[in-house]
Every structure is written in structure tokens, then in C-alpha cells.
Design a protein around this motif. Structure first.
Motif, PDB file in Angstrom:
ATOM      1  N   LEU A  63      -1.233  -3.270  16.621  1.00  0.00           N
ATOM      2  CA  LEU A  63      -2.060  -2.528  16.691  1.00  0.00           C
ATOM      3  C   LEU A  63      -1.547  -1.449  17.028  1.00  0.00           C
ATOM      4  CD1 LEU A  63      -5.085  -3.130  16.260  1.00  0.00           C
ATOM      5  CD2 LEU A  63      -5.412  -2.683  19.171  1.00  0.00           C
ATOM      6  N   MET A  64      -0.814  -0.683  18.067  1.00  0.00           N
ATOM      7  CA  MET A  64      -0.394   0.645  17.404  1.00  0.00           C
ATOM      8  C   MET A  64       0.174   0.571  16.352  1.00  0.00           C
ATOM      9  SD  MET A  64       2.206   1.808  20.889  1.00  0.00           S
ATOM     10  CE  MET A  64       2.604   3.969  19.822  1.00  0.00           C
ATOM     11  N   THR A  65       0.929   0.223  15.774  1.00  0.00           N
ATOM     12  CA  THR A  65       1.397   0.667  14.699  1.00  0.00           C
ATOM     13  C   THR A  65       0.532   0.579  13.741  1.00  0.00           C
ATOM     14  OG1 THR A  65       3.507  -0.042  15.176  1.00  0.00           O
ATOM     15  CG2 THR A  65       3.084  -0.460  12.566  1.00  0.00           C
ATOM     16  N   LEU A  66      -0.229  -0.409  13.090  1.00  0.00           N
ATOM     17  CA  LEU A  66      -1.424  -0.087  11.929  1.00  0.00           C
ATOM     18  C   LEU A  66      -2.057   0.718  12.570  1.00  0.00           C
ATOM     19  CD1 LEU A  66      -3.234  -3.841  12.857  1.00  0.00           C
ATOM     20  CD2 LEU A  66      -2.385  -2.933  10.288  1.00  0.00           C
ATOM     21  N   ALA A  67      -2.498   1.064  14.376  1.00  0.00           N
ATOM     22  CA  ALA A  67      -3.459   2.458  14.079  1.00  0.00           C
ATOM     23  C   ALA A  67      -2.629   3.547  14.029  1.00  0.00           C
ATOM     24  CB  ALA A  67      -4.421   2.065  15.879  1.00  0.00           C
ATOM     25  N   ASP A  68      -1.577   3.653  15.146  1.00  0.00           N
ATOM     26  CA  ASP A  68      -1.020   5.027  14.472  1.00  0.00           C
ATOM     27  C   ASP A  68      -0.029   5.472  13.685  1.00  0.00           C
ATOM     28  OD1 ASP A  68      -2.566   5.398  17.469  1.00  0.00           O
ATOM     29  OD2 ASP A  68      -0.514   4.702  17.995  1.00  0.00           O
ATOM     30  N   ASP A  69       0.006   4.504  13.063  1.00  0.00           N
ATOM     31  CA  ASP A  69       0.961   4.501  11.530  1.00  0.00           C
ATOM     32  C   ASP A  69      -0.259   4.240   9.762  1.00  0.00           C
ATOM     33  OD1 ASP A  69       3.466   5.052  10.058  1.00  0.00           O
ATOM     34  OD2 ASP A  69       3.795   4.305  10.935  1.00  0.00           O
ATOM     35  N   LEU A  70      -0.316   3.144   9.802  1.00  0.00           N
ATOM     36  CA  LEU A  70      -0.892   2.221   8.606  1.00  0.00           C
ATOM     37  C   LEU A  70      -2.019   3.764   8.736  1.00  0.00           C
ATOM     38  CD1 LEU A  70      -0.803   1.797   6.274  1.00  0.00           C
ATOM     39  CD2 LEU A  70      -1.837  -0.831   7.516  1.00  0.00           C
ATOM     40  N   ALA A  71      -3.061   3.462  10.053  1.00  0.00           N
ATOM     41  CA  ALA A  71      -4.760   3.048   9.587  1.00  0.00           C
ATOM     42  C   ALA A  71      -4.957   4.971   8.605  1.00  0.00           C
ATOM     43  CB  ALA A  71      -5.298   2.530  10.572  1.00  0.00           C
ATOM     44  N   CYS A  72      -4.218   6.164   9.386  1.00  0.00           N
ATOM     45  CA  CYS A  72      -4.108   7.149   9.658  1.00  0.00           C
ATOM     46  C   CYS A  72      -3.087   8.050   8.229  1.00  0.00           C
ATOM     47  CB  CYS A  72      -4.356   7.986  11.022  1.00  0.00           C
ATOM     48  SG  CYS A  72      -2.789   7.868  11.519  1.00  0.00           S
ATOM     49  N   LEU A  73      -2.722   7.320   8.109  1.00  0.00           N
ATOM     50  CA  LEU A  73      -1.660   7.502   6.723  1.00  0.00           C
ATOM     51  C   LEU A  73      -1.937   8.542   5.996  1.00  0.00           C
ATOM     52  CD1 LEU A  73       1.610   8.187   6.050  1.00  0.00           C
ATOM     53  CD2 LEU A  73       0.924   6.407   4.256  1.00  0.00           C
ATOM     54  N   GLN A  74      -3.096   8.336   5.358  1.00  0.00           N
ATOM     55  CA  GLN A  74      -3.812   9.105   4.259  1.00  0.00           C
ATOM     56  C   GLN A  74      -4.434  10.316   4.909  1.00  0.00           C
ATOM     57  OE1 GLN A  74      -5.172   8.857   0.310  1.00  0.00           O
ATOM     58  NE2 GLN A  74      -4.286   6.516   0.081  1.00  0.00           N
ATOM     59  N   TYR A  75      -5.221  10.165   6.178  1.00  0.00           N
ATOM     60  CA  TYR A  75      -5.371  11.391   6.165  1.00  0.00           C
ATOM     61  C   TYR A  75      -4.585  12.189   7.003  1.00  0.00           C
ATOM     62  CZ  TYR A  75      -7.888  14.377  10.038  1.00  0.00           C
ATOM     63  OH  TYR A  75      -8.081  15.244  10.582  1.00  0.00           O
ATOM     64  N   ARG A  76      -3.648  11.447   7.498  1.00  0.00           N
ATOM     65  CA  ARG A  76      -2.791  12.884   8.591  1.00  0.00           C
ATOM     66  C   ARG A  76      -1.634  13.818   7.171  1.00  0.00           C
ATOM     67  NH1 ARG A  76       0.205   7.912   9.978  1.00  0.00           N
ATOM     68  NH2 ARG A  76       2.330   8.464   9.224  1.00  0.00           N
TER      69      ARG A  76
END
Length: 805
Positions: free
Chosen positions: A558-571
Motif C-alpha cells: 500500500l505504501m508503494t502504491l500510495a506514495d509512488d504510483l498514485a501521486c506520480l502524475q500529480y507530483r
């Protein structure tokens, strides 16, 4: 080799010309000055927080020397010198990020969305299409969580293995040059205690991928010394078992001192060659590093380091040692080095000031516009005294930020809410324009803005011949995956038990033997790096499907999904994308760890991903077809108890596409709207048969996807007809049902059409108990649905629908 290689002061095979040496000394000095001046900017109140790469300069210069076009970096917030050295960040951009400048042209890594030291190169053109990644030096977007950069490093390296060994990828020349690219990772010594580091190292050793991990070891993790972090106080000692030998594959492990110029070059030269040519992973443990300013601007390292340690750090500063090396080398004079030091200091100061001027100038311009409008409003307002006070406070703000300007304008509009004047209307108009600008600056690109965003993908209905076969649901998926593997060379699937046996539910049965081990692949039990493997491969232009065997196990990742993948386009404000499909299965089965429906947790954690909850395998197949055309990451949760249920096989299995974000009415009715998804669709459909015998006609809506959710507001149209609504699922109370209620009742203004309060029906607050009885008493049953709906009808017409008990 059987032993860890330790590099001491031995000659490198590299020929160091004077011009290159002076250039590298200049880079080191500029980077150090950026750290020193950056810290001062924070203490002056011009930036919020600072974390810097001082003490790590020399090793990063050595690493940069062997980093080639097409290579990828997955590092962390100490790597400024490396980014300067490879030409993918400038001092001015570095300070623009420190100040949080929202102009993507001036701060291309994150458009001011990340704190300083978070680096990224832009893989995409403005329209979201891929650049030629082989002609660039690439940096995946950094994240702050310690060791969080490791899982995707595995995927970046794994992609090179696929590009080299999978013939179907030979034509994708904008993404790889025959897999010759190395993935370079960096991590601090203390962060190697994290599980993600060890999981990545183990997986890389198994896969034998071209990865070089640099461990910057300055002896501490903030205030905690190595002996409290690492067995034996040395990560290279701990990892000796991973060292390859004549009989066993593994890693090459090098140990080198962070101030030894030639030894560093020799280590990185060998590491690059071994990883690039042999596809063998390498670890470089860089010891005797220093951290002259401590961990960050949050505190001083004098609090926890002894005087002896502080003195040692001064004497062994890598730049000081580099200076000594250049002087003793005999070809460079002290005067030349003095000149470079002064020029570097002057240059960094100039670039810092230019970055500040650009950042503050934008805000000062907006402040001036707002002040002029406020002054005009003051002339005609009965609240002139208050407005003058607000205007004066704004003008006196030291280093004003956008918040100061906007907050002042809002308060002025509060104070004059009963007034109507041309000046006030002008201020409202200006504020409205600023809202749009700030929406783009701070809130855009959570999802794709490209032509391939999911809402642009045209749906195609499933078609069925008159004599359509009824087959197991898993066969629908098998046919879908077969076509994807045949028609899209970039598509591959991997996960626990996916390969040889075709996954635990047989949706990939026979496809490994048909398409090969690189296309349908088994992995170890390592959910975190399964996801990282997918993220890294997707960042390199591939279309991976990463399987998490059961939804309950997604917590590991979950941490990898939330902190890396889910916010990639945003960040990255649209600078990078990783259209990974995460396939899993959940909902009803048996017991605490195999009946997972933690949907609320996922909804709140994974904004930036799509969350698909198909009710059967045909809908799932249609969603996979849609996702393969789109360019957004998605989590697809199949119904765990649906693989053996019979469904019709579509004749256009490779073509039909389910529209995402559009609910489907699976049963029309007139009395009450029931909104649900996944396995609950069947439960509620069964309940509908009982309810019709009681004189209650329910309309059932399958939302199909929770992110996005009902983009065309189809559900509220049903509510206009029935005036009653129930939200049902298997999550805990207040989970996804609360989310759906908020979306319909608040966002869609559904409260206007209610005759009775909206209701939810969820599972119990605890995990479901084992056995069929455990399921019956833990999750909503047909009986529960019937009684809940009946109770709502009783509330509106107690005579027609008397209490049951």
C-alpha cells in the motif's frame, strides 16, 4: 569472485585530463555552496524546509561519470550533485524548488509541489506522449519515505532485462537500446534497515537485472549511529551472502571511501561495466562520508555527534580531500582552485537570487494587482477602515506568499458582502481568475490530462452470437489475456503463481507456454516489489500487469502504491506516467485474510489511481481492454467467488471496452435505488427476487468503478424516480458506502430528491469470521438486504409494510 571488493587508493584506468578535473571540482563547489546557501534561505524565512546533499559530492560525481543516455535513476533527496553533474538539474532550478515555484518551466521536477531535493526529469511531451528515453538521462520522480525509492528501482532494471531478452520488444527503440540501460539507485545507510531495501535486493539477485545501488554511509540516521541500525554496523558485511561466486548468481559488492577520488571512479567504472554488459546487480557501499550541516534544517548535528567525530568530519570532508588530490597530482595550482571556489560561490549566489526574483516577482505582481483593487474598493466601501487595515497588513508582509494575497482578498470580500459596486465586482473577477490559476498550480494532474486519459477512451459494447457458449468466468479472462498478449507486445503479466500454473484461478492457464516466461512470469512472495517491478517497467514505456494474489495482501504494497504510483502524475505535474494495471481478487470467500474488502482504505489512499470493481469476469475483461488503451494506473478487484460461475463468451472479446466511471443499471425498479458493486451485485439481485414477492420493486445500480465515480451522474437520475436510496457493500461501516453516499447525496445534490434518509448496509466493523456461518454473520446476506430495504419502505408506508419483528 568470492569476496566483497574493497577499493583503496589504487589507480583508476580512467585518464583524468585537467579540464575534466577542474570541471568536476567546480560542480562539487557549486553543489556545496547550494547546500550552504539553501540552509540560510530557510533560516531567513524564504523557504519552508531544507535538506541537502553536502558531504556526498565526490561519490556522486564519480557515479555521474558512468551514467549514460538511456540510464535511469531512482534516488533520494541527497542527490543534487549527481543531478548537476549529469546536466539534468541546474542550481537555479534547485533553488526554484526550495522556494516552491509553481512554474514548471523554471522548476521542471515537480512544479513546486515537492520540498527541495526531490528530482525528476520529464519523460513526456506536453501532450502526454513519450519522449525518446534513450536519448536522455532519466530520473524517476523522487519520494520522501525512506527506502521508498527501492521497489521501482527493481522495475526500472527489470525493463532492461525484458528489452534485451524479449524479441517482441525489439522495435521499441525510443524506450531501450537492446536493454543496455542501467538503473542506478541511491539510499542512505540508515534506510537500508527498511524492509523495502532488503526485498528489492533479494528480488534483484533472483532476477539478475542491471542495477547499481549506491549506499551513502555517513555513519548516522539523523541522530542514531550505525550500530543501532545495522548488524555488525556495516551493511556490506550484512550483505556478504548476496555476493556472487563461481557457482552461484548474486550481486557484486564493492566498498569504497567517499573521499577517495580514484577509488570511487574505479568502483563505478567496474559497476557500470558489470551491470551493463553482464546484467548483474551491483552494490557500492560508500563509507567514510560526512554530513557537514547535519540531517536537515530541523536541527543541529552538534547535539548528538562528539567533538572527535565533528573534527574527523572536517578533516575528511570529500571536497577538501578532492582539493588535496588535485594539488598533489601536480597539474593544478592552488590559485586555479581558489578562483573556482570564488567563481562557484558567486555563481550560486547569482542563480539563487535569480530564482528568488522569479519566484517572488510573480507573487509581488499579484500582490500589487490585489492592492490596487483593494484601494479602489476602499474609496466606495462603508468598510473602508477595515479594508485599509487589510491593505496595510498585506503591504507590510515580509517575503509575502500567495496565501497572504488570497486570504486578504477573501476577507475583504467577506467584509463587503452586502455591498454592490463596480470596484467590488472587479475584485471578485480578479479573485475568480486567481482561483483558476491556483487550481492549475496546486491541484491539477491528479489524473492524466492526455488524449489517452480514461474518459477519452470510446466504449465498445460486448457482442454475443445467438449460440454464445456459457463458460467459466475464468475462461473469459483467459481469452482476454490471450488477445492482449498476442496484440500488444508491451503487455506482460507477473505475480505469485501467475506463470507456470496460470494463476491460482487459472485465468492465465497455458499462456506462459504459449508466449514465454518473459510475458507471463512467476515471482516470489514479495508484494511490495511486485508493485515496484510494475511501476519501474511502466515508467519505461511497457504495459505491465502486476498481480497481488489476494486483496488482503495489498497492505504489504500500500505504501508503494500510495506514495509512488498514485501521486506520480500529480507530483510531476504531468511529467511522468506509469500506467500499471494492478490485478487482484477480493470480496467474499472465507475468513479474516481471504475475504478482503478494505475499499474505503484504498479509496482514501489511492487517489490518482483508478479503482475498478467489476461484478463478473466479462466486465473485468472489458475494463482490462479499456485500461490497455488508456495511460492511467489502475487497481482491478475481481470477484473471488466468480471464476467458476458461468458467463457468455463475447464474440469480440479482444475489442469490447467497458466505460470507466459510468454505472450500469442491472435491474430496473420503481420503489428504491440500491447502489453497489462487485460480489454484492449478485447478493442484491437475489434479494430483489424476495422483495418483489413483498411488493417492493428495487432498482439496482452497479457503480463498476469507484474512482472515477459516476461521472455523468446516472445514480441521481434513478433517485429522482425512486426518492429512496441504499448504498451497500462488504466494507466496514463508514467505508466505501459512506464515500458513495457523499458522492451522490452531496456532490450530485441527491438530497433534493429524498423522501427518507439515505441508508447504508455494510459488513461488520471486524474482519469476517471463518466458514459459511462466519460469512453470513459478518457480511451482508440476502436476508440482511431484504430486511434493510423492507425497513426503509416501512418508514415511508408503515400500513402497507408493517414491521416484520
Amino acid at each position: 569472485m568470492n569476496e566483497v571488493v574493497t577499493y583503496s587508493k589504487q589507480k583508476s584506468t580512467t585518464v583524468f585530463d585537467k579540464e575534466s578535473l577542474l570541471k568536476e571540482y567546480r560542480i562539487a563547489q557549486e553543489s556545496r555552496q547550494a547546500s550552504l546557501m539553501g540552509r540560510k534561505e530557510v533560516f531567513m524565512g524564504k523557504a519552508k524546509f531544507g535538506i541537502f546533499g553536502d558531504g556526498k559530492e565526490l561519490a556522486q560525481i564519480a557515479m555521474a561519470r558512468h551514467f549514460r543516455n538511456g540510464d535511469f535513476r531512482s534516488g533520494y533527496y541527497r542527490d543534487q550533485t549527481f543531478m548537476f553533474a549529469v546536466g539534468e538539474s541546474t542550481v537555479r532550478e534547485y533553488f526554484a524548488q526550495l522556494y516552491a515555484h509553481t512554474d514548471v518551466d523554471l522548476e521542471p521536477a515537480s512544479a513546486g509541489r515537492l520540498m527541495n531535493g526531490h528530482f525528476a526529469t520529464r519523460f513526456l511531451h506536453p501532450d502526454g506522449s513519450w519522449k525518446d528515453l534513450t536519448s536522455m538521462k532519466n530520473s524517476s520522480a523522487d519520494i520522501s519515505p525512506t527506502a521508498g525509492q527501492m521497489p521501482k528501482l527493481l522495475g526500472l532494471a527489470y525493463a532492461s532485462k525484458l528489452f534485451r531478452e524479449s524479441e517482441v520488444l525489439n522495435d521499441l527503440q525510443q524506450f531501450s537500446n537492446n536493454g543496455n540501460e542501467v538503473a542506478w539507485g541511491t539510499i542512505g545507510n540508515a534506510s537500508t534497515s527498511e524492509g523495502m531495501f532488503f526485498e528489492t535486493v533479494n528480488a534483484a539477485g533472483v532476477l539478475q537485472v542491471p542495477m547499481v545501488i549506491s549506499i551513502w554511509d555517513d555513519g548516522y540516521g539523523i541522530s542514531v549511529p550505525n550500530e543501532f541500525h545495522t548488524t555488525k554496523g556495516s551493511i556490506s558485511e550484512v550483505l556478504r551472502g548476496f555476493q556472487r561466486n563461481d557457482d552461484q548468481k548474486g550481486f557484486e559488492i564493492f566498498v569504497v571511501k567517499g573521499w577517495d577520488y580514484e577509488a570511487l571512479d574505479r568502483a563505478y567504472e567496474n559497476a557500470s561495466r558489470i551491470a551493463r554488459e553482464e546484467h548483474v546487480p551491483v552494490i557500492i557501499h560508500v563509507i567514510e562520508m560526512t554530513q557537514p550541516q547535519g540531517h536537515s534544517t530541523s536541527g543541529s548535528h552538534e547535539r548528538y555527534k562528539s567533538k572527535e567525530r565533528l573534527d574527523w568530519e572536517k578533516e575528511n570532508d570529500c571536497i577538501l580531500k578532492f582539493r588535496e588530490y588535485l594539488l598533489t597530482n601536480g597539474r593544478i595550482t592552488e590559485e586555479e582552485l581558489n578562483d573556482i571556489e570564488q567563481e562557484a560561490k558567486s555563481y550560486v549566489k547569482t542563480q539563487k537570487e535569480a530564482a528568488w526574483k522569479a519566484f517572488s516577482g510573480e507573487i509581488k505582481s499579484e500582490l500589487q494587482e490585489a492592492s490596487t483593487l483593494l484601494q479602489e474598493l476602499t474609496k466606495s466601501s462603508v468598510q473602508s477602515v477595515l479594508l485599509e487595515q487589510l491593505s496595510e497588513e498585506l503591504s507590510k508582509a515580509l517575503n509575502p506568499i500567495r496565501k497572504d494575497v488570497i486570504s486578504t482578498v477573501r476577507r475583504a470580500l467577506w467584509a463587503t458582502k452586502t455591498e454592490n459596486s463596480e470596484a467590488r465586482n472587479a475584485l471578485i473577477s480578479w479573485y475568480s481568475d486567481q482561483q483558476k490559476l491556483n487550481e492549475d498550480r496546486y491541484n491539477s494532474y491528479l489524473y492524466s490530462h492526455s488524449p489517452w486519459k480514461v474518459e477519452n477512451i470510446q466504449p465498445i459494447n460486448a457482442e454475443y452470437p445467438d449460440d454464445a457458449n456459457m463458460v467459466d468466468g475464468r475462461e473469459i479472462l483467459q481469452a482476454c489475456f490471450d488477445h492482449l498478449l498476442k496484440n500488444e507486445p508491451r503487455f506482460f503479466a507477473f505475480g505469485e503463481d501467475v506463470g507456470k500454473i496460470g494463476d491460482v484461478n487459472q485465468a492465465f492457464a497455458g499462456l506462459q507456454s504459449k508466449y514465454g516466461e518473459h510475458r507471463v512470469t512467476d515471482t516470489g512472495i514479495r508484494e511490495c516489489t511486485i508493485i515496484g517491478q510494475g511501476i519501474g517497467a511502466a515508467l519505461r514505456g511497457l504495459r505491465p500487469m502486476a498481480e497481488i494474489q489476494y486483496l488482503d495482501y495489498i497492505h504489504y504494497a500500500l505504501m508503494t502504491l500510495a506514495d509512488d504510483l498514485a501521486c506520480l502524475q500529480y507530483r510531476t505535474k504531468g511529467g511522468q506516467k506509469a500506467p500499471l494495471i494492478v490485478r487482484t481478487r477480493g470480496h467474499r470467500l472465507e475468513g479474516v485474510w481471504h475475504a478482503g474488502s478494505p475499499i474505503g482504505m484504498l479509496l482514501h489512499s489511492l487517489r490518482g489511481m483508478l479503482i475498478c470493481v467489476p461484478r463478473n469476469m466479462t466486465q473485468a475483461a472489458g475494463m482490462y481492454n479499456t485500461l490497455m488503451v488508456a495511460d492511467e494506473p489502475a487497481l482491478v478487484i475481481e470477484c473471488l467467488n466468480g471464476y467458476r460461475l458461468k458467463e457468455k463468451m463475447p464474440s469480440n472479446i479482444s475489442e469490447f471496452r467497458v466505460p470507466l466511471g459510468q454505472p450500469e443499471v442491472i435491474r430496473e425498479g420503481k420503489d428504491i435505488t440500491v447502489v453497489t458493486y462487485g460480489s454484492m451485485c449478485r447478493i442484491i439481485s437475489d434479494a430483489a427476487e424476495d422483495l418483489i414477492q413483498m411488493g417492493i420493486d428495487i432498482e439496482i445500480i452497479d457503480v463498476q468503478t469507484l474512482l472515477p465515480f459516476d461521472v455523468n451522474h446516472r445514480i441521481v437520475e434513478s433517485l429522482k424516480k425512486t426518492n429512496k436510496i441504499l448504498f451497500a457493500d462488504e466494507d466496514v461501516p463508514g467505508g466505501a458506502t459512506a464515500y458513495m453516499m457523499q458522492q451522490v447525496v452531496e456532490e450530485q445534490k441527491g438530497y433534493y430528491y429524498l423522501d427518507v434518509e439515505p441508508a447504508t448496509l455494510a459488513g461488520k466493523a471486524h474482519r469476517p469470521a471463518y466458514s459459511s456461518d462466519g460469512d453470513y454473520f459478518s457480511k451482508p446476506s440476502v436476508d440482511d438486504v431484504v430486511e434493510k430495504v423492507y425497513g426503509m419502505m416501512h418508514d415511508t408506508d408503515p400500513i402497507r409494510f408493517p414491521k416484520i419483528y
